[in-house]
Design a protein around this motif. Structure first.
Motif, short mmCIF file in Angstrom:
data_model
loop_
_atom_site.label_atom_id
_atom_site.label_comp_id
_atom_site.label_asym_id
_atom_site.label_seq_id
_atom_site.Cartn_x
_atom_site.Cartn_y
_atom_site.Cartn_z
N GLY A 186 0.82 -1.21 0.00
CA GLY A 186 0.00 0.00 0.00
C GLY A 186 0.85 1.25 0.00
N ASP A 187 0.28 2.32 0.54
CA ASP A 187 1.02 3.58 0.58
C ASP A 187 1.20 4.01 2.04
OD1 ASP A 187 -1.35 4.85 1.43
OD2 ASP A 187 -1.91 5.34 -0.61
N HIS A 188 1.77 5.19 2.23
CA HIS A 188 2.14 5.61 3.58
C HIS A 188 0.97 6.14 4.41
CE1 HIS A 188 1.93 9.93 3.08
NE2 HIS A 188 2.76 9.90 2.07
N ARG A 189 -0.23 6.20 3.86
CA ARG A 189 -1.36 6.75 4.61
C ARG A 189 -1.66 5.98 5.89
NH1 ARG A 189 -5.42 7.16 -0.10
NH2 ARG A 189 -3.66 6.86 -1.45
N ARG A 190 -1.42 4.67 5.88
CA ARG A 190 -1.65 3.87 7.10
C ARG A 190 -0.77 4.38 8.25
NH1 ARG A 190 0.02 -2.11 8.39
NH2 ARG A 190 -1.12 -2.37 10.31
N PHE A 191 0.43 4.82 7.92
CA PHE A 191 1.33 5.35 8.94
C PHE A 191 0.91 6.76 9.34
CE2 PHE A 191 3.54 2.15 6.53
CZ PHE A 191 4.04 1.34 7.54
N ASP A 192 0.57 7.59 8.36
CA ASP A 192 0.17 8.97 8.62
C ASP A 192 -1.08 9.07 9.49
OD1 ASP A 192 2.15 10.43 7.36
OD2 ASP A 192 1.07 10.58 5.46
N PHE A 193 -2.04 8.18 9.25
CA PHE A 193 -3.35 8.33 9.89
C PHE A 193 -3.68 7.27 10.93
CE2 PHE A 193 -3.73 10.36 5.68
CZ PHE A 193 -3.90 11.66 6.12
N ASP A 194 -2.75 6.33 11.17
CA ASP A 194 -3.04 5.28 12.15
C ASP A 194 -1.82 4.97 13.03
OD1 ASP A 194 -4.22 3.18 13.57
OD2 ASP A 194 -3.90 1.74 11.98
N LEU A 195 -0.79 4.43 12.44
CA LEU A 195 0.33 3.92 13.23
C LEU A 195 1.26 4.99 13.79
CD1 LEU A 195 1.25 0.91 10.92
CD2 LEU A 195 -0.14 0.89 12.99
N CYS A 196 1.49 6.05 13.04
CA CYS A 196 2.49 7.05 13.45
C CYS A 196 1.86 8.44 13.64
CB CYS A 196 3.60 7.12 12.40
SG CYS A 196 4.51 5.58 12.23
N VAL A 197 0.78 8.48 14.37
CA VAL A 197 0.08 9.76 14.57
C VAL A 197 0.66 10.53 15.75
CG1 VAL A 197 -2.08 8.98 13.51
CG2 VAL A 197 -1.71 8.63 15.96
N CYS A 198 0.46 11.82 15.75
CA CYS A 198 0.96 12.69 16.83
C CYS A 198 0.44 12.26 18.19
CB CYS A 198 0.56 14.14 16.56
SG CYS A 198 1.40 14.88 15.17
N ALA A 199 -0.80 11.80 18.26
CA ALA A 199 -1.38 11.39 19.54
C ALA A 199 -0.61 10.23 20.17
CB ALA A 199 -2.84 11.00 19.34
N ARG A 200 0.12 9.49 19.37
CA ARG A 200 0.94 8.39 19.88
C ARG A 200 2.41 8.80 20.03
NH1 ARG A 200 -1.41 3.26 16.44
NH2 ARG A 200 -3.50 3.36 17.31
N GLY A 201 2.69 10.08 19.86
CA GLY A 201 4.05 10.58 20.08
C GLY A 201 4.94 10.59 18.85
N TRP A 202 4.37 10.39 17.67
CA TRP A 202 5.16 10.35 16.44
C TRP A 202 5.11 11.70 15.72
CZ3 TRP A 202 7.99 6.21 14.64
CH2 TRP A 202 7.81 5.01 15.30
N ALA A 203 6.13 11.95 14.93
CA ALA A 203 6.17 13.12 14.05
C ALA A 203 6.72 12.68 12.71
CB ALA A 203 7.06 14.22 14.63
N GLN A 204 6.20 13.24 11.64
CA GLN A 204 6.73 12.93 10.32
C GLN A 204 8.04 13.68 10.14
OE1 GLN A 204 4.06 13.46 7.05
NE2 GLN A 204 5.50 12.63 5.57
#
Length: 83
Positions: free
Chosen positions: A10-28
């Protein structure tokens, strides 16, 4: 520095909107190469850096803050040199 790898079709949207979201402490980590098939994310809490490229996922887990900062500087340097 462990670097487990996997494949996520797939594409990176799964990371942007689920796995690596700001609410979980992630930043792009923005680079000039960012596209639907490429992206990089980092979390300062546990110091992982995740890279998605055409379905291939590499996760780098830094053991301390110094290593984490050095890895992010290397990403910035590589992007600047190859952008």
């Amino acid at each position: 520095m462990p670097k487990p790898r996997s494949f996520e079709p797939g594409d990176h949207r799964r990371f942007d909107f689920d796995l690596c979201v700001c609410a979980r402490g992630w930043a792009q980590v923005d680079t000039v190469q960012d596209a639907s098939w490429f992206g990089t994310w980092a979390s300062s809490a546990e110091r992982p850096i995740l890279n998605f490229a055409e379905g291939d996922v590499a996760r780098t887990v830094c053991v301390n803050d110094k290593e984490f900062a050095a890895a992010l500087r290397e990403i910035a340097r590589w992007s600047r040199d190859h952008g």
